[in-house]
Design a protein around this motif. Structure first.
Motif, PDB file in Angstrom:
ATOM      1  N   ALA A  80       0.824  -1.212   0.000  1.00  0.00           N
ATOM      2  CA  ALA A  80       0.000   0.000   0.000  1.00  0.00           C
ATOM      3  C   ALA A  80       0.856   1.259   0.000  1.00  0.00           C
ATOM      4  O   ALA A  80       0.533   2.246  -0.662  1.00  0.00           O
ATOM      5  CB  ALA A  80      -0.931  -0.015   1.213  1.00  0.00           C
ATOM      6  N   THR A  81       1.972   1.225   0.728  1.00  0.00           N
ATOM      7  CA  THR A  81       2.844   2.397   0.800  1.00  0.00           C
ATOM      8  C   THR A  81       3.514   2.676  -0.542  1.00  0.00           C
ATOM      9  O   THR A  81       3.582   3.829  -0.993  1.00  0.00           O
ATOM     10  CB  THR A  81       3.906   2.204   1.898  1.00  0.00           C
ATOM     11  OG1 THR A  81       3.257   1.998   3.156  1.00  0.00           O
ATOM     12  CG2 THR A  81       4.818   3.412   1.990  1.00  0.00           C
ATOM     13  N   VAL A  82       4.014   1.619  -1.192  1.00  0.00           N
ATOM     14  CA  VAL A  82       4.641   1.801  -2.508  1.00  0.00           C
ATOM     15  C   VAL A  82       3.610   2.278  -3.514  1.00  0.00           C
ATOM     16  O   VAL A  82       3.874   3.155  -4.339  1.00  0.00           O
ATOM     17  CB  VAL A  82       5.304   0.487  -2.966  1.00  0.00           C
ATOM     18  CG1 VAL A  82       5.823   0.614  -4.395  1.00  0.00           C
ATOM     19  CG2 VAL A  82       6.444   0.107  -2.027  1.00  0.00           C
ATOM     20  N   ASP A  83       2.405   1.718  -3.439  1.00  0.00           N
ATOM     21  CA  ASP A  83       1.353   2.090  -4.386  1.00  0.00           C
ATOM     22  C   ASP A  83       0.942   3.551  -4.222  1.00  0.00           C
ATOM     23  O   ASP A  83       0.598   4.219  -5.197  1.00  0.00           O
ATOM     24  CB  ASP A  83       0.146   1.169  -4.185  1.00  0.00           C
ATOM     25  CG  ASP A  83      -0.929   1.402  -5.225  1.00  0.00           C
ATOM     26  OD1 ASP A  83      -0.638   1.250  -6.433  1.00  0.00           O
ATOM     27  OD2 ASP A  83      -2.075   1.742  -4.843  1.00  0.00           O
ATOM     28  N   ALA A  84       0.997   4.056  -2.988  1.00  0.00           N
ATOM     29  CA  ALA A  84       0.547   5.425  -2.728  1.00  0.00           C
ATOM     30  C   ALA A  84       1.656   6.459  -2.865  1.00  0.00           C
ATOM     31  O   ALA A  84       1.377   7.661  -2.897  1.00  0.00           O
ATOM     32  CB  ALA A  84      -0.063   5.506  -1.322  1.00  0.00           C
ATOM     33  N   ALA A  85       2.914   6.024  -2.920  1.00  0.00           N
ATOM     34  CA  ALA A  85       4.027   6.972  -2.928  1.00  0.00           C
ATOM     35  C   ALA A  85       4.042   7.801  -4.212  1.00  0.00           C
ATOM     36  O   ALA A  85       3.995   7.239  -5.311  1.00  0.00           O
ATOM     37  CB  ALA A  85       5.349   6.225  -2.781  1.00  0.00           C
ATOM     38  N   PRO A  86       4.136   9.121  -4.120  1.00  0.00           N
ATOM     39  CA  PRO A  86       4.218   9.950  -5.328  1.00  0.00           C
ATOM     40  C   PRO A  86       5.484   9.687  -6.136  1.00  0.00           C
ATOM     41  O   PRO A  86       5.488   9.830  -7.356  1.00  0.00           O
ATOM     42  CB  PRO A  86       4.209  11.381  -4.780  1.00  0.00           C
ATOM     43  CG  PRO A  86       3.635  11.265  -3.412  1.00  0.00           C
ATOM     44  CD  PRO A  86       4.066   9.933  -2.901  1.00  0.00           C
ATOM     45  N   ARG A  87       6.594   9.300  -5.453  1.00  0.00           N
ATOM     46  CA  ARG A  87       7.851   9.025  -6.137  1.00  0.00           C
ATOM     47  C   ARG A  87       8.393   7.683  -5.673  1.00  0.00           C
ATOM     48  O   ARG A  87       8.369   7.365  -4.479  1.00  0.00           O
ATOM     49  CB  ARG A  87       8.888  10.120  -5.843  1.00  0.00           C
ATOM     50  CG  ARG A  87       8.453  11.503  -6.288  1.00  0.00           C
ATOM     51  CD  ARG A  87       8.437  11.672  -7.804  1.00  0.00           C
ATOM     52  NE  ARG A  87       7.798  12.932  -8.151  1.00  0.00           N
ATOM     53  CZ  ARG A  87       6.549  13.053  -8.564  1.00  0.00           C
ATOM     54  NH1 ARG A  87       5.803  11.973  -8.680  1.00  0.00           N
ATOM     55  NH2 ARG A  87       6.044  14.237  -8.852  1.00  0.00           N
ATOM     56  N   VAL A  88       8.895   6.899  -6.626  1.00  0.00           N
ATOM     57  CA  VAL A  88       9.511   5.609  -6.340  1.00  0.00           C
ATOM     58  C   VAL A  88      10.847   5.569  -7.073  1.00  0.00           C
ATOM     59  O   VAL A  88      10.906   5.854  -8.281  1.00  0.00           O
ATOM     60  CB  VAL A  88       8.627   4.431  -6.786  1.00  0.00           C
ATOM     61  CG1 VAL A  88       9.305   3.098  -6.487  1.00  0.00           C
ATOM     62  CG2 VAL A  88       7.263   4.492  -6.110  1.00  0.00           C
ATOM     63  N   VAL A  89      11.914   5.229  -6.366  1.00  0.00           N
ATOM     64  CA  VAL A  89      13.240   5.130  -6.980  1.00  0.00           C
ATOM     65  C   VAL A  89      13.437   3.696  -7.458  1.00  0.00           C
ATOM     66  O   VAL A  89      13.312   2.746  -6.681  1.00  0.00           O
ATOM     67  CB  VAL A  89      14.344   5.507  -5.983  1.00  0.00           C
ATOM     68  CG1 VAL A  89      15.710   5.422  -6.650  1.00  0.00           C
ATOM     69  CG2 VAL A  89      14.107   6.913  -5.423  1.00  0.00           C
ATOM     70  N   LEU A  90      13.714   3.526  -8.747  1.00  0.00           N
ATOM     71  CA  LEU A  90      13.977   2.215  -9.330  1.00  0.00           C
ATOM     72  C   LEU A  90      15.476   2.096  -9.600  1.00  0.00           C
ATOM     73  O   LEU A  90      16.052   2.928 -10.300  1.00  0.00           O
ATOM     74  CB  LEU A  90      13.196   2.020 -10.630  1.00  0.00           C
ATOM     75  CG  LEU A  90      11.672   2.140 -10.536  1.00  0.00           C
ATOM     76  CD1 LEU A  90      11.036   1.839 -11.892  1.00  0.00           C
ATOM     77  CD2 LEU A  90      11.111   1.218  -9.468  1.00  0.00           C
ATOM     78  N   VAL A  91      16.097   1.058  -9.056  1.00  0.00           N
ATOM     79  CA  VAL A  91      17.545   0.893  -9.164  1.00  0.00           C
ATOM     80  C   VAL A  91      17.845  -0.267 -10.104  1.00  0.00           C
ATOM     81  O   VAL A  91      17.350  -1.386  -9.913  1.00  0.00           O
ATOM     82  CB  VAL A  91      18.178   0.628  -7.779  1.00  0.00           C
ATOM     83  CG1 VAL A  91      19.697   0.605  -7.895  1.00  0.00           C
ATOM     84  CG2 VAL A  91      17.736   1.691  -6.778  1.00  0.00           C
ATOM     85  N   GLY A  92      18.642   0.014 -11.130  1.00  0.00           N
ATOM     86  CA  GLY A  92      19.034  -1.011 -12.094  1.00  0.00           C
ATOM     87  C   GLY A  92      20.537  -1.007 -12.305  1.00  0.00           C
ATOM     88  O   GLY A  92      21.282  -0.310 -11.611  1.00  0.00           O
ATOM     89  N   THR A  93      20.970  -1.784 -13.272  1.00  0.00           N
ATOM     90  CA  THR A  93      22.395  -1.866 -13.596  1.00  0.00           C
ATOM     91  C   THR A  93      22.580  -1.642 -15.092  1.00  0.00           C
ATOM     92  O   THR A  93      21.692  -1.948 -15.899  1.00  0.00           O
ATOM     93  CB  THR A  93      22.973  -3.240 -13.220  1.00  0.00           C
ATOM     94  OG1 THR A  93      22.247  -4.272 -13.914  1.00  0.00           O
ATOM     95  CG2 THR A  93      22.876  -3.483 -11.722  1.00  0.00           C
ATOM     96  N   ALA A  94      23.736  -1.124 -15.456  1.00  0.00           N
ATOM     97  CA  ALA A  94      24.055  -0.876 -16.858  1.00  0.00           C
ATOM     98  C   ALA A  94      24.555  -2.170 -17.502  1.00  0.00           C
ATOM     99  O   ALA A  94      25.719  -2.295 -17.893  1.00  0.00           O
ATOM    100  CB  ALA A  94      25.089   0.237 -16.987  1.00  0.00           C
ATOM    101  N   THR A  95      23.646  -3.133 -17.575  1.00  0.00           N
ATOM    102  CA  THR A  95      23.882  -4.404 -18.250  1.00  0.00           C
ATOM    103  C   THR A  95      22.646  -4.716 -19.077  1.00  0.00           C
ATOM    104  O   THR A  95      21.565  -4.139 -18.831  1.00  0.00           O
ATOM    105  CB  THR A  95      24.114  -5.551 -17.247  1.00  0.00           C
ATOM    106  OG1 THR A  95      22.925  -5.717 -16.444  1.00  0.00           O
ATOM    107  CG2 THR A  95      25.300  -5.253 -16.319  1.00  0.00           C
TER     108      THR A  95
END
Length: 278
Positions: free
Chosen positions: A166-181
């Motif tokens: 519920a918290t992730v769904d309601a958050a105005p901003r979400v940081v997505l972390v990936g890799t350069a692969t």
């Protein structure tokens, strides 16, 4: 599948038929006021919504070992006094050696610690899914930000209930972390497609995309490319010591803390993160 059978005599068949005729094998039917009893689920607390008083910023790793935990800690370090709430199972914890002072286990089951002005919390027991995580304890006085190190695959998390989903769904901003692969960019693209792109801030460990080889630039999907063109993109430096030893009690590399500062700059430019579900 083979079912074992045995020969049945005429006398046994005759007795069975007589029993049927006499109604001995009929199950009682429930009346209008009666219902057939069914197994009941364990009682669950009605209120599973988190109501923090501080702002909240979720950080989601798009694939294992992307560096989400170290970036979450870097964000909290820059914004201190703050805290990091690691939500992954204990067997996958990246914060087990991060505290300079261990403060024990709370009554709700969170193992807490501290490093300078950053408080840390991680689950003390294993839960089969994120929907069973206990609610976080209240933040220490003066805490300005709680960074959620989500620690679960986003598609799986969204299919479950609980305060974390519920918290992730309601958050105005979400940081997505990936890799350069190539695999990292593929997972980043699929994760972006699960969110409203305007909510996402992308942080990719590796070099700037302008320095990528051709095979990486061609692996960038449409949603990922839109994020880069829109400027919602942070380059996270690769640190050899962290890659080798993981997070320990030593200070984070200054370049990583600078990446955390850059994430917060994007959050501020786009609007403040969530301040509790009230």
């Amino acid at each position: 599948m083979t079912i074992a059978t045995r020969a049945v005599g005429i006398d046994e068949l005759r007795r069975a038929w007589c029993a049927v005729q006499e109604g001995q094998f009929l199950l009682p039917r429930p009346t209008e006021r009666e219902t057939v009893p069914r197994p009941t689920a364990p009682a669950v607390a009605d209120d599973r919504t988190w109501h923090p008083g501080e702002t909240v910023l979720p950080v989601v790793g798009c694939l294992p070992q992307a560096g989400a935990t170290s970036l979450a800690l870097a964000i909290a370090t820059h914004e201190a006094p703050a805290r990091v709430i690691e939500c992954s199972p204990p067997t996958a914890s990246g914060l087990a050696g991060a505290a300079t002072a261990e403060l024990g286990t709370t009554s709700s089951g969170w193992i807490v610690g501290r490093r300078d002005q950053v408080h840390l919390a991680r689950p003390g027991t294993h839960h089969r899914d994120a929907g069973l995580l206990p609610l976080p304890d209240d933040a220490a006085t003066g805490t300005s930000l709680s960074v959620l190190d989500v620690g679960w695959e986003l598609g799986q998390l969204m299919a479950l209930g609980g305060w974390l989903s519920a918290t992730v769904d309601a958050a105005p901003r979400v940081v997505l972390v990936g890799t350069a692969t190539v695999p990292g960019l593929r997972r980043l693209e699929t994760t972006l497609n699960l969110l409203d792109p305007a909510r996402a801030i992308v942080a990719v460990r590796g070099s700037d995309p302008r320095r990528w080889p051709h095979e990486l630039t061609t692996a960038m999907g449409p949603a990922t490319g839109d994020q880069h063109r829109a400027g919602r993109w942070v380059v996270v430096p690769h640190d050899k010591r962290l890659a080798l030893r993981g997070i320990d009690s030593k200070p984070l590399p200054p370049a990583l803390v600078a990446a955390g500062r850059e994430v917060l700059r994007h959050v501020s430019a786009a609007g403040h993160p969530q301040r509790g579900n009230s």
